[in-house]
Design a protein around this motif. Structure first.
Motif, PDB file in Angstrom:
ATOM      1  N   LEU A 245      79.124 -33.858   6.890  1.00 22.42           N
ATOM      2  CA  LEU A 245      80.166 -33.899   7.913  1.00 22.42           C
ATOM      3  C   LEU A 245      79.981 -32.770   8.927  1.00 22.42           C
ATOM      4  CD1 LEU A 245      82.651 -35.403   8.829  1.00 22.42           C
ATOM      5  CD2 LEU A 245      84.043 -33.997   7.301  1.00 22.42           C
ATOM      6  N   GLY A 246      79.517 -31.617   8.474  1.00 27.27           N
ATOM      7  CA  GLY A 246      79.265 -30.522   9.400  1.00 27.27           C
ATOM      8  C   GLY A 246      78.175 -30.860  10.404  1.00 27.27           C
ATOM      9  N   LEU A 247      77.086 -31.452   9.933  1.00 30.30           N
ATOM     10  CA  LEU A 247      76.009 -31.836  10.848  1.00 30.30           C
ATOM     11  C   LEU A 247      76.469 -32.942  11.798  1.00 30.30           C
ATOM     12  CD1 LEU A 247      72.894 -31.824   8.476  1.00 30.30           C
ATOM     13  CD2 LEU A 247      73.520 -30.132  10.210  1.00 30.30           C
ATOM     14  N   TYR A 248      77.360 -33.801  11.334  1.00 31.06           N
ATOM     15  CA  TYR A 248      77.897 -34.845  12.210  1.00 31.06           C
ATOM     16  C   TYR A 248      78.693 -34.228  13.360  1.00 31.06           C
ATOM     17  CZ  TYR A 248      80.914 -38.636  13.809  1.00 31.06           C
ATOM     18  OH  TYR A 248      81.605 -39.545  14.584  1.00 31.06           O
ATOM     19  N   THR A 249      79.491 -33.210  13.078  1.00 30.14           N
ATOM     20  CA  THR A 249      80.242 -32.554  14.148  1.00 30.14           C
ATOM     21  C   THR A 249      79.298 -31.854  15.130  1.00 30.14           C
ATOM     22  OG1 THR A 249      80.521 -30.561  12.788  1.00 30.14           O
ATOM     23  CG2 THR A 249      82.241 -32.234  12.664  1.00 30.14           C
ATOM     24  N   LEU A 250      78.230 -31.269  14.604  1.00 30.28           N
ATOM     25  CA  LEU A 250      77.240 -30.658  15.495  1.00 30.28           C
ATOM     26  C   LEU A 250      76.579 -31.709  16.378  1.00 30.28           C
ATOM     27  CD1 LEU A 250      75.254 -27.929  13.504  1.00 30.28           C
ATOM     28  CD2 LEU A 250      76.732 -27.628  15.483  1.00 30.28           C
ATOM     29  N   LEU A 251      76.276 -32.866  15.794  1.00 29.13           N
ATOM     30  CA  LEU A 251      75.640 -33.921  16.569  1.00 29.13           C
ATOM     31  C   LEU A 251      76.569 -34.422  17.665  1.00 29.13           C
ATOM     32  CD1 LEU A 251      73.121 -35.715  16.798  1.00 29.13           C
ATOM     33  CD2 LEU A 251      74.214 -37.314  15.221  1.00 29.13           C
ATOM     34  N   GLU A 252      77.853 -34.529  17.370  1.00 28.23           N
ATOM     35  CA  GLU A 252      78.803 -34.953  18.401  1.00 28.23           C
ATOM     36  C   GLU A 252      78.867 -33.936  19.535  1.00 28.23           C
ATOM     37  OE1 GLU A 252      82.589 -35.754  16.506  1.00 28.23           O
ATOM     38  OE2 GLU A 252      82.279 -37.894  16.879  1.00 28.23           O
ATOM     39  N   GLN A 253      78.863 -32.653  19.198  1.00 26.57           N
ATOM     40  CA  GLN A 253      78.884 -31.629  20.236  1.00 26.57           C
ATOM     41  C   GLN A 253      77.581 -31.598  21.021  1.00 26.57           C
ATOM     42  OE1 GLN A 253      79.990 -27.837  18.480  1.00 26.57           O
ATOM     43  NE2 GLN A 253      81.496 -28.838  17.145  1.00 26.57           N
ATOM     44  N   GLY A 254      76.495 -32.075  20.398  1.00 22.09           N
ATOM     45  CA  GLY A 254      75.211 -32.093  21.086  1.00 22.09           C
ATOM     46  C   GLY A 254      75.177 -33.037  22.266  1.00 22.09           C
ATOM     47  N   ALA A 255      76.119 -33.993  22.322  1.00 24.55           N
ATOM     48  CA  ALA A 255      76.180 -34.890  23.476  1.00 24.55           C
ATOM     49  C   ALA A 255      76.485 -34.128  24.757  1.00 24.55           C
ATOM     50  CB  ALA A 255      77.238 -35.969  23.233  1.00 24.55           C
ATOM     51  N   SER A 256      77.268 -33.052  24.632  1.00 27.79           N
ATOM     52  CA  SER A 256      77.571 -32.223  25.809  1.00 27.79           C
ATOM     53  C   SER A 256      76.767 -30.936  25.839  1.00 27.79           C
ATOM     54  CB  SER A 256      79.073 -31.880  25.828  1.00 27.79           C
ATOM     55  OG  SER A 256      79.450 -31.225  24.628  1.00 27.79           O
ATOM     56  N   THR A 257      76.205 -30.537  24.687  1.00 23.77           N
ATOM     57  CA  THR A 257      75.387 -29.324  24.606  1.00 23.77           C
ATOM     58  C   THR A 257      74.067 -29.685  23.943  1.00 23.77           C
ATOM     59  OG1 THR A 257      77.448 -28.085  24.285  1.00 23.77           O
ATOM     60  CG2 THR A 257      75.382 -26.890  23.913  1.00 23.77           C
ATOM     61  N   PRO A 258      73.059 -30.121  24.693  1.00 22.08           N
ATOM     62  CA  PRO A 258      71.805 -30.580  24.092  1.00 22.08           C
ATOM     63  C   PRO A 258      71.099 -29.528  23.249  1.00 22.08           C
ATOM     64  CG  PRO A 258      71.951 -31.273  26.386  1.00 22.08           C
ATOM     65  CD  PRO A 258      73.084 -30.329  26.153  1.00 22.08           C
ATOM     66  N   ALA A 259      71.391 -28.246  23.469  1.00 23.82           N
ATOM     67  CA  ALA A 259      70.732 -27.194  22.692  1.00 23.82           C
ATOM     68  C   ALA A 259      71.071 -27.301  21.203  1.00 23.82           C
ATOM     69  CB  ALA A 259      71.136 -25.821  23.216  1.00 23.82           C
ATOM     70  N   LEU A 260      72.173 -27.956  20.862  1.00 28.02           N
ATOM     71  CA  LEU A 260      72.568 -28.090  19.461  1.00 28.02           C
ATOM     72  C   LEU A 260      71.741 -29.119  18.705  1.00 28.02           C
ATOM     73  CD1 LEU A 260      76.474 -27.935  19.741  1.00 28.02           C
ATOM     74  CD2 LEU A 260      74.900 -26.107  19.085  1.00 28.02           C
ATOM     75  N   TYR A 261      70.983 -29.939  19.426  1.00 25.29           N
ATOM     76  CA  TYR A 261      70.161 -30.938  18.745  1.00 25.29           C
ATOM     77  C   TYR A 261      69.150 -30.278  17.807  1.00 25.29           C
ATOM     78  CZ  TYR A 261      71.902 -34.838  21.566  1.00 25.29           C
ATOM     79  OH  TYR A 261      72.702 -35.801  22.130  1.00 25.29           O
ATOM     80  N   THR A 262      68.562 -29.177  18.240  1.00 20.52           N
ATOM     81  CA  THR A 262      67.589 -28.494  17.381  1.00 20.52           C
ATOM     82  C   THR A 262      68.259 -27.946  16.129  1.00 20.52           C
ATOM     83  OG1 THR A 262      67.900 -26.464  18.667  1.00 20.52           O
ATOM     84  CG2 THR A 262      66.078 -27.914  19.303  1.00 20.52           C
ATOM     85  N   LEU A 263      69.513 -27.510  16.250  1.00 26.66           N
ATOM     86  CA  LEU A 263      70.229 -27.018  15.080  1.00 26.66           C
ATOM     87  C   LEU A 263      70.516 -28.154  14.092  1.00 26.66           C
ATOM     88  CD1 LEU A 263      72.809 -24.515  16.642  1.00 26.66           C
ATOM     89  CD2 LEU A 263      70.418 -24.155  15.999  1.00 26.66           C
TER      90      LEU A 263
END
Length: 297
Positions: A245-263
């Motif tokens: 679930l934590g990685l899912y929230t990061l992935l959702e935020q990555g839609a507006s912050t592409p830098a989070l995709y690597t995380l």
């Protein structure tokens, strides 16, 4: 009278094609297994390679060409929100480890009782368990949420742990394994020696069931570790999130912050290691003989 081939005669076409045909048929399952392994391992290979790429390399280089940003990705992941990723990892270890252990204990007792004792309604109860095996988890998630909401347990660690303790599939495996691994004569011998039922279970039957219970533990650990729907429904505090679930929230935020995709990719790569380590630790138990535990005890 049938004619026999002469000693020096050349073999017929049918006899020469048979070994080649058998070899071609034998190659079919090998090729099928290789294709299946490639299908399963290709996404894993992509995650491994992508976790080494920086944000700029992720979308600009060849898909399976390694990058140079793994150390930076690991550092950024650990620093993100003061290390919340490691808290998610710890939550997953708690949910999966404790949940699988409790589920294995319940499955062991239930499976042994269903395999050993004769009582009215035993087969009916076992058929109900089989129906539970066929029940999709998505059907049970909402009723479980409503029940735990009535008990004021939602958004707590218990809301994720409690529904995982009873596993119909684990009870089914334990029952099948107990019926095969625990001879009725051994149980009767323990009763004749004056041992109580609990002592017979813990000192005689349980060691015989260890290989099967290790399988139940591994299945439950993997299922809870990878579970997404139940925590998604039960939890709202992200500090209690498991890794999925934590990685899912990061992935959702990555839609507006592409830098989070690597995380997200690096976090998914690290999340595989506990499962691999667990498999390497427990696989030795599968080679035990059915009666080796009883002999040692």
């Amino acid at each position: 009278m049938s004619s026999l081939p002469l000693a020096g005669a050349a073999p017929t076409a049918g006899t020469t094609r048979a070994p080649g045909r058998r070899r071609r048929i034998a190659l079919v399952p090998t090729v099928t297994l290789l294709l299946g392994a490639l299908y399963c391992l290709l996404p894993v290979a992509w995650v491994v390679v992508a976790s080494t790429k920086s944000g700029s390399e992720l979308f600009s280089t060849f898909t399976f060409w390694p990058g140079t940003g793994f150390a930076e990705n690991l550092s950024d992941l650990g620093a993100y929100r003061d290390g919340v990723y490691w808290q998610w990892m710890g939550n997953s270890a708690l949910y999966a480890g404790l949940g699988a252990l409790l589920s294995t204990c319940v499955s062991a007792v239930s499976g042994y009782a269903l395999a050993t004792y004769r009582f009215r309604g035993r087969e009916t109860l076992f058929n109900v368990l089989l129906a539970g095996v066929l029940m999709p988890p998505v059907i049970l998630a909402v009723p479980q949420y409503l029940l735990l909401a009535q008990a004021d347990l939602t958004d707590t660690h218990l809301s994720v742990l409690l529904p995982q303790i009873l596993s119909p599939y684990g009870v089914y495996l334990a029952r099948i394994y107990a019926a095969a691994a625990v001879p009725a004569d051994v149980v009767e011998a323990g009763r004749m020696d004056g041992a109580g039922e609990w002592r017979i279970f813990t000192r005689v039957a349980l060691p015989m069931m260890v290989p099967g219970l290790v399988t139940v533990f591994l299945f439950q650990f993997v299922a809870i570790w990878n579970n997404f729907l139940l925590p998604y429904i039960m939890l709202s505090d992200d500090e209690k999130f498991p890794i999925t679930l934590g990685l899912y929230t990061l992935l959702e935020q990555g839609a507006s912050t592409p830098a989070l995709y690597t995380l997200v990719i690096t976090g998914a790569f690290l999340a595989v290691f506990p499962l691999v380590a667990l498999f390497l630790v427990v696989q030795r138990f599968w080679s035990l003989d059915l009666l080796s535990g009883a002999v040692k005890s």
